[in-house]
Design an enzyme around this catalytic site. Structure first.
Site, short mmCIF file in Angstrom:
data_model
loop_
_atom_site.label_atom_id
_atom_site.label_comp_id
_atom_site.label_asym_id
_atom_site.label_seq_id
_atom_site.Cartn_x
_atom_site.Cartn_y
_atom_site.Cartn_z
N GLY A 98 0.80 -1.21 0.00
CA GLY A 98 0.00 0.00 0.00
C GLY A 98 0.84 1.26 0.00
O GLY A 98 0.49 2.24 -0.67
N ARG A 126 -7.59 -2.52 -3.29
CA ARG A 126 -7.35 -1.58 -2.18
C ARG A 126 -7.63 -0.15 -2.64
O ARG A 126 -7.28 0.24 -3.75
CB ARG A 126 -5.92 -1.73 -1.66
N SER A 173 -5.06 6.95 6.03
CA SER A 173 -4.23 8.13 6.27
C SER A 173 -3.09 8.22 5.27
O SER A 173 -2.47 9.27 5.12
CB SER A 173 -3.66 8.08 7.69
N GLU A 315 -3.73 -1.39 12.95
CA GLU A 315 -2.84 -2.49 12.53
C GLU A 315 -2.56 -3.46 13.67
O GLU A 315 -2.09 -4.58 13.43
CB GLU A 315 -1.53 -1.92 11.99
#
Length: 426
Positions: A98, A126, A173, A315
């Site tokens: 990502g 994603r 974010s 996470e």
């Protein structure tokens, strides 16, 4: 024990309370941010003790494709700035990283030729659309056929105008961090006003701002508006902190076994979300002792059921959810709806896999309800998600016969995880 490079790994059971010390590798989030900022600097940056993993290698590969280069050193890499003279079409391999998919498209505008971005099937699912929209409003030319996801092509125009832009960063974010990290290279810098719901993981935003300042950028924040001025960055040397989120399963092992685990090199001051473990673990009955050498956690006699809002530290959810399967009572995790857009839909995956081994775990819109029950062995599917491998390892401490599917997927952030975990158990 099944070899970690084969299809399954039998997670080892702890036969006694642990008493161990471990050292975890460098932070992926810091490593990849440092590489991006080094590529935008005016002179080479020596990045010391970075993470060496699948995602960080993909980042170095992307920067090489975009006109930079790096040289291995005794304790990391010397990262050279992008040349800006790239004139041939190129393709950036994203894998399922990502940070690479989100942090590098803006850099492609600095060259003079089109760059195709594509990767694994998972990365195509994603979210990235809001970031591409914002880059277009700042002057980038991007062709994604309306998908808002890879594959997409960024046209190189030898620079980007920049300026003011609204951004919906509620899904990640990283959208905001991507614009801020590239902002010093834009002609007008960048001013980002967040719209929509607040982005998850405020610590990662703080990390981005802190690292920009350490590379010499002028950064300002007023509420949900951020400004980065145009400038040439400089940081001759950057030392990467240990990855505190990767430390989570090891500290959870102390709690699960009622033993003691010491993580060496834990920083006294950090912006990493994983530092929240110092606050969380006492709520789970553990004692936490920081000192000059690191952080020591000792588990208590039991684990209470809790209600946790993990919006800022999502996470950590897989490891925490696994640990709460051993609690004395029910627990609820909220605030992590954004995990549905990570390497996999982590909320569904956790509910499915933890329930398959006997726990009563149900999904909510933004989290999980966990009711402990008698657990049993079986296959724990990991969906090519490194954090699920770590969660399964925690379960295996107290459940015989947990067979972890595709343990090698943990190479995304910690290639030596299985070996380090096994060594911890002695």
């Amino acid at each position: 024990m099944t070899n970690a490079h084969e299809d399954h790994w039998i997670a080892p059971v702890a036969t006694a309370p642990l008493d161990a010390g471990v050292r975890v590798p460098g932070s992926k989030s810091i490593t990849n941010r440092a590489y991006v900022l080094a590529a935008l600097a005016g002179a080479p940056t020596r990045v010391r003790v970075p993470l060496d993993s699948r995602d960080t290698r993909l980042m170095l590969g992307a920067l090489t494709t975009l006109g930079g280069r790096s040289e291995a050193t005794t304790d990391g890499f010397l990262v050279h700035p992008l040349s800006g003279s790239r004139a041939e079409p190129a393709t950036v391999a994203l894998g399922n990283a990502g940070t690479v998919a989100r942090f590098t498209p803006a850099l492609a505008t600095l060259g003079q030729a089109p760059v195709l971005f594509d990767g694994d099937e998972a990365i195509r699912r994603r979210p990235i659309g809001p970031l591409l929209t914002a880059l277009r409003r700042l002057g980038a030319r991007i062709d994604d056929d309306g998908r808002g996801a890879p594959p997409f092509t960024v046209q190189g125009d030898a620079g980007l105008r920049g300026g003011k832009v609204d951004l919906d960063s509620s899904a990640s974010s990283q959208f905001l961090s991507a614009l801020l990290l590239a902002g010093p290279s834009f002609d007008q810098g960048v001013t980002v006003r967040l719209v929509g719901d607040a982005p998850p993981s405020e610590p990662h935003i703080a990390m981005t701002l802190d690292m920009l300042r350490r590379f010499g950028a002028t950064v300002a924040r007023e509420g949900m508006e951020f400004h980065v001025a145009p400038t040439k960055l400089s940081c001759p040397e950057y030392v990467v902190e240990p990855d505190l989120s990767t430390a989570a399963p090891f500290l959870a092992a102390a709690v699960a076994t009622g033993g003691t685990v010491r993580v060496k090199g834990w920083p006294k001051h950090t912006t990493q979300p994983g530092d929240w473990l110092r606050t969380l673990l006492p709520a789970l009955g553990a004692s936490v002792e920081p000192d000059d050498a690191g952080l020591t956690v000792t588990g208590g006699s039991s684990i209470p059921g809790v209600e946790l809002d993990l919006h800022e530290v999502g996470e950590l959810t897989p490891v925490v959810a696994a640990l709460l399967c051993f609690a004395d009572g029910p627990s609820v995790i909220t605030g992590v709806a954004h995990l549905r857009g990570h390497e996999t839909d982590r909320i569904t995956a956790l509910a499915t896999e933890l329930s398959a081994l006997g726990a009563e775990v149900t999904e909510t819109d933004d989290g999980l309800r966990i009711t402990p029950a008698t657990l049993h062995g079986g296959v724990f599917h990991t969906y090519q998600d490194h954090r699920l491998v770590m969660a399964a390892a925690v379960l295996g401490l107290r459940v015989d016969g947990v067979r972890v599917e595709n343990p090698a997927t943990v190479g995304k952030t910690f290639p030596e995880f299985v070996e380090t975990w096994t060594s911890m158990l002695g």
